[in-house]
Design a protein around this motif. Structure first.
Motif, PDB file in Angstrom:
ATOM      1  N   LEU A  44       1.936  -8.486 -10.111  1.00 18.09           N
ATOM      2  CA  LEU A  44       1.091  -7.769  -9.158  1.00 18.09           C
ATOM      3  C   LEU A  44       1.901  -7.638  -7.870  1.00 18.09           C
ATOM      4  CD1 LEU A  44      -1.621  -6.538  -8.302  1.00 18.09           C
ATOM      5  CD2 LEU A  44      -2.386  -8.825  -7.657  1.00 18.09           C
ATOM      6  N   SER A  45       2.422  -6.443  -7.651  1.00 16.74           N
ATOM      7  CA  SER A  45       3.206  -6.216  -6.426  1.00 16.74           C
ATOM      8  C   SER A  45       2.233  -6.067  -5.275  1.00 16.74           C
ATOM      9  CB  SER A  45       4.068  -4.963  -6.575  1.00 16.74           C
ATOM     10  OG  SER A  45       5.076  -5.217  -7.519  1.00 16.74           O
ATOM     11  N   THR A  46       2.488  -6.789  -4.200  1.00 20.41           N
ATOM     12  CA  THR A  46       1.481  -6.881  -3.142  1.00 20.41           C
ATOM     13  C   THR A  46       1.882  -6.131  -1.865  1.00 20.41           C
ATOM     14  OG1 THR A  46       2.392  -9.094  -2.738  1.00 20.41           O
ATOM     15  CG2 THR A  46       0.335  -8.970  -3.954  1.00 20.41           C
ATOM     16  N   GLY A  47       2.625  -5.053  -2.064  1.00 18.73           N
ATOM     17  CA  GLY A  47       2.933  -4.197  -0.920  1.00 18.73           C
ATOM     18  C   GLY A  47       3.971  -3.148  -1.275  1.00 18.73           C
ATOM     19  N   THR A  48       4.078  -2.171  -0.385  1.00 15.19           N
ATOM     20  CA  THR A  48       5.060  -1.084  -0.550  1.00 15.19           C
ATOM     21  C   THR A  48       6.397  -1.516   0.043  1.00 15.19           C
ATOM     22  OG1 THR A  48       3.324   0.578  -0.486  1.00 15.19           O
ATOM     23  CG2 THR A  48       5.525   1.310   0.169  1.00 15.19           C
ATOM     24  N   SER A  49       7.480  -1.046  -0.579  1.00 11.20           N
ATOM     25  CA  SER A  49       8.791  -1.336   0.027  1.00 11.20           C
ATOM     26  C   SER A  49       9.776  -0.216  -0.269  1.00 11.20           C
ATOM     27  CB  SER A  49       9.349  -2.666  -0.495  1.00 11.20           C
ATOM     28  OG  SER A  49       9.649  -2.564  -1.857  1.00 11.20           O
ATOM     29  N   LYS A  83      -7.106  -2.295  -7.001  1.00 11.73           N
ATOM     30  CA  LYS A  83      -7.435  -1.812  -8.352  1.00 11.73           C
ATOM     31  C   LYS A  83      -6.659  -2.608  -9.410  1.00 11.73           C
ATOM     32  CE  LYS A  83      -7.551   2.363 -11.056  1.00 11.73           C
ATOM     33  NZ  LYS A  83      -7.210   3.753 -11.155  1.00 11.73           N
ATOM     34  N   PHE A  84      -5.378  -2.827  -9.158  1.00  9.72           N
ATOM     35  CA  PHE A  84      -4.560  -3.605 -10.090  1.00  9.72           C
ATOM     36  C   PHE A  84      -5.116  -5.030 -10.211  1.00  9.72           C
ATOM     37  CE2 PHE A  84      -0.221  -1.420 -10.781  1.00  9.72           C
ATOM     38  CZ  PHE A  84      -0.745  -0.154 -10.600  1.00  9.72           C
ATOM     39  N   ALA A  85      -5.495  -5.612  -9.062  1.00 11.64           N
ATOM     40  CA  ALA A  85      -6.034  -6.984  -9.066  1.00 11.64           C
ATOM     41  C   ALA A  85      -7.314  -7.034  -9.894  1.00 11.64           C
ATOM     42  CB  ALA A  85      -6.303  -7.440  -7.635  1.00 11.64           C
ATOM     43  N   GLU A  86      -8.138  -5.992  -9.754  1.00 11.81           N
ATOM     44  CA  GLU A  86      -9.398  -5.947 -10.498  1.00 11.81           C
ATOM     45  C   GLU A  86      -9.147  -5.891 -12.004  1.00 11.81           C
ATOM     46  OE1 GLU A  86     -11.964  -2.792  -9.040  1.00 11.81           O
ATOM     47  OE2 GLU A  86     -13.015  -2.820 -10.960  1.00 11.81           O
ATOM     48  N   LYS A  87      -8.219  -5.025 -12.413  1.00 12.46           N
ATOM     49  CA  LYS A  87      -7.920  -4.862 -13.854  1.00 12.46           C
ATOM     50  C   LYS A  87      -7.332  -6.147 -14.428  1.00 12.46           C
ATOM     51  CE  LYS A  87      -8.790  -0.419 -14.347  1.00 12.46           C
ATOM     52  NZ  LYS A  87     -10.010  -0.056 -15.050  1.00 12.46           N
ATOM     53  N   ILE A  88      -6.441  -6.761 -13.666  1.00  9.36           N
ATOM     54  CA  ILE A  88      -5.805  -8.006 -14.123  1.00  9.36           C
ATOM     55  C   ILE A  88      -6.863  -9.106 -14.261  1.00  9.36           C
ATOM     56  CG2 ILE A  88      -4.241  -9.854 -13.324  1.00  9.36           C
ATOM     57  CD1 ILE A  88      -2.369  -7.607 -12.271  1.00  9.36           C
ATOM     58  N   THR A  89      -7.765  -9.170 -13.285  1.00 11.20           N
ATOM     59  CA  THR A  89      -8.826 -10.178 -13.296  1.00 11.20           C
ATOM     60  C   THR A  89      -9.787  -9.934 -14.461  1.00 11.20           C
ATOM     61  OG1 THR A  89      -8.660 -10.442 -10.924  1.00 11.20           O
ATOM     62  CG2 THR A  89     -10.726 -11.139 -11.911  1.00 11.20           C
ATOM     63  N   GLU A  90     -10.177  -8.661 -14.659  1.00 11.74           N
ATOM     64  CA  GLU A  90     -11.080  -8.285 -15.757  1.00 11.74           C
ATOM     65  C   GLU A  90     -10.581  -8.812 -17.094  1.00 11.74           C
ATOM     66  OE1 GLU A  90     -12.512  -3.981 -14.565  1.00 11.74           O
ATOM     67  OE2 GLU A  90     -11.413  -3.994 -16.472  1.00 11.74           O
ATOM     68  N   PRO A 130      -1.845 -13.369 -12.727  1.00 14.35           N
ATOM     69  CA  PRO A 130      -0.895 -12.516 -11.992  1.00 14.35           C
ATOM     70  C   PRO A 130       0.275 -13.326 -11.443  1.00 14.35           C
ATOM     71  CG  PRO A 130      -2.789 -13.000 -10.603  1.00 14.35           C
ATOM     72  CD  PRO A 130      -3.012 -13.726 -11.907  1.00 14.35           C
ATOM     73  N   GLU A 131       1.402 -12.685 -11.342  1.00 14.82           N
ATOM     74  CA  GLU A 131       2.501 -13.244 -10.544  1.00 14.82           C
ATOM     75  C   GLU A 131       2.651 -12.289  -9.363  1.00 14.82           C
ATOM     76  OE1 GLU A 131       6.481 -14.804 -12.016  1.00 14.82           O
ATOM     77  OE2 GLU A 131       7.075 -12.837 -11.254  1.00 14.82           O
ATOM     78  N   PHE A 132       2.561 -12.821  -8.169  1.00 12.80           N
ATOM     79  CA  PHE A 132       2.688 -11.973  -6.985  1.00 12.80           C
ATOM     80  C   PHE A 132       4.155 -11.590  -6.793  1.00 12.80           C
ATOM     81  CE2 PHE A 132      -1.040 -14.725  -5.630  1.00 12.80           C
ATOM     82  CZ  PHE A 132      -1.991 -13.757  -5.872  1.00 12.80           C
ATOM     83  N   PHE A 148      -0.045 -10.452   2.170  1.00 14.69           N
ATOM     84  CA  PHE A 148      -1.102  -9.699   1.484  1.00 14.69           C
ATOM     85  C   PHE A 148      -1.586 -10.446   0.239  1.00 14.69           C
ATOM     86  CE2 PHE A 148      -3.280  -6.370  -0.823  1.00 14.69           C
ATOM     87  CZ  PHE A 148      -4.004  -5.774   0.194  1.00 14.69           C
ATOM     88  N   ALA A 149      -0.663 -11.106  -0.457  1.00 16.81           N
ATOM     89  CA  ALA A 149      -1.068 -11.916  -1.622  1.00 16.81           C
ATOM     90  C   ALA A 149      -1.997 -13.042  -1.162  1.00 16.81           C
ATOM     91  CB  ALA A 149       0.170 -12.480  -2.316  1.00 16.81           C
TER      92      ALA A 149
END
Ligand code: KMH
Ligand code: ZN
Length: 275
Positions: free
Chosen positions: A110-115, A131-138, A143-145, A155-156
């Motif tokens: 789970l990438s937690t920001g733009t770079s 959205k990614f966090a929600e899908k992963i949690t569902e 997750p690995e941040f 942000f993580a």
């Protein structure tokens, strides 16, 4: 700092950037990726960070290719923890990137920001991350941040604080030395590791020529390590690694010399709360 003292090695065996033309040893087919994952497990890696390729060798997040590859890895190396990429390649749309979650992995990035990412931008807006966090949690995936910048660690932490991610354990990966993003240095590692929660674990993926030195620092400082052809294709100056396992063996040797035992998959599963 986490009480977990043993070393967790992740093998990033393919990635989305290196092509076979650059490195003929790069595994790209489900057969090659699963054989390579097994070799890395035998060498001491306990997590495989997985990207896949299409028939032409181009990066894809195609669900069927992920499913096939993950199934083959599970057959050849049943204990290995499979972590799929949701990062994909810089040009991929969010929906495309999320397809890897269909393969029933143990973990997902789970990438937690733009770079910045070389000449490109690796886009992860707040809405996308939620959205990614929600899908992963569902899907009850760990997750690995993925933190390419210090702000991504913040942000993580925020995701955890606000309950968007709620797990037994948190594992952060500092991907450092990407051209245009956070530099690979001792100072960067110290800064990022000082930002994470006390009981969380942290891993370092040094990019290119930084892979080895950053791994050595992480091992000596109680962190964990990611190596592999996604990050670096050379075993020494100008000499390609013939297998990802060679890169894993090299960190195992450092760990042994520094008296750090390699964690078993069972111990990591217990720590991470993977069933
Ligand atoms: N290929 C990079 C643009 C991940 O796997 O989650 C993104 C990446 C991160 O590799
Ligand atoms: Zn990746």
């Amino acid at each position: 700092m986490s009480d977990f003292k043993k070393l967790i090695i992740t093998a990033a065996i393919c990635g989305a950037e290196v092509m076979k033309e650059q490195d003929p040893y790069l595994p790209t087919t489900p057969e090659e990726l699963s054989d390579e994952a097994k070799r890395c497990f035998d060498a001491g890696a306990r997590i495989v960070h997985l990207h896949v390729r299409d028939e032409k060798g181009n990066p894809t997040q195609d669900a069927e290719i992920f499913k096939k590859t993950v199934a083959m890895i599970r057959k050849k190396a049943p204990e290995l923890i499979v972590q799929v990429s949701t990062g994909g390649a810089t040009w991929m749309k969010p929906e495309e990137r999320l397809q890897s979650l269909e393969s029933n992995p143990d973990m997902a990035t789970l990438s937690t920001g733009t770079s910045n990412f070389g000449s490109d931008i690796f886009m992860n807006t707040k809405d996308m991350i939620l959205k990614f966090a929600e899908k992963i949690t569902e899907k009850n995936i760990m997750p690995e941040f993925e933190c390419f910048e210090a702000g991504h660690v913040s942000f993580a932490n925020w995701l955890v604080k606000k309950g968007y991610i709620n797990r037994k354990h948190y594992h952060y990966d500092f991907v450092i030395g990407v051209p245009g993003a956070m530099e690979a240095s001792l100072e960067t590692i110290c800064h990022m590791k000082n930002m994470i929660p006390d009981e969380a674990t942290w891993c370092v993926a040094g990019i290119g020529r930084h892979e080895l030195n950053m791994a050595a620092i992480a091992i000596a400082a109680g962190g964990h390590v990611r190596v592999g052809m996604e990050d670096n294709i050379y075993i020494s100056k100008g000499v390609l690694a013939k297998s990802n396992a060679e890169l894993v063996e090299r960190v195992v040797a450092i760990a042994k010399n520094l008296n750090r035992e390699i964690a078993t998959a069972e111990e990591i599963k217990e720590l991470f709360g993977l069933s």
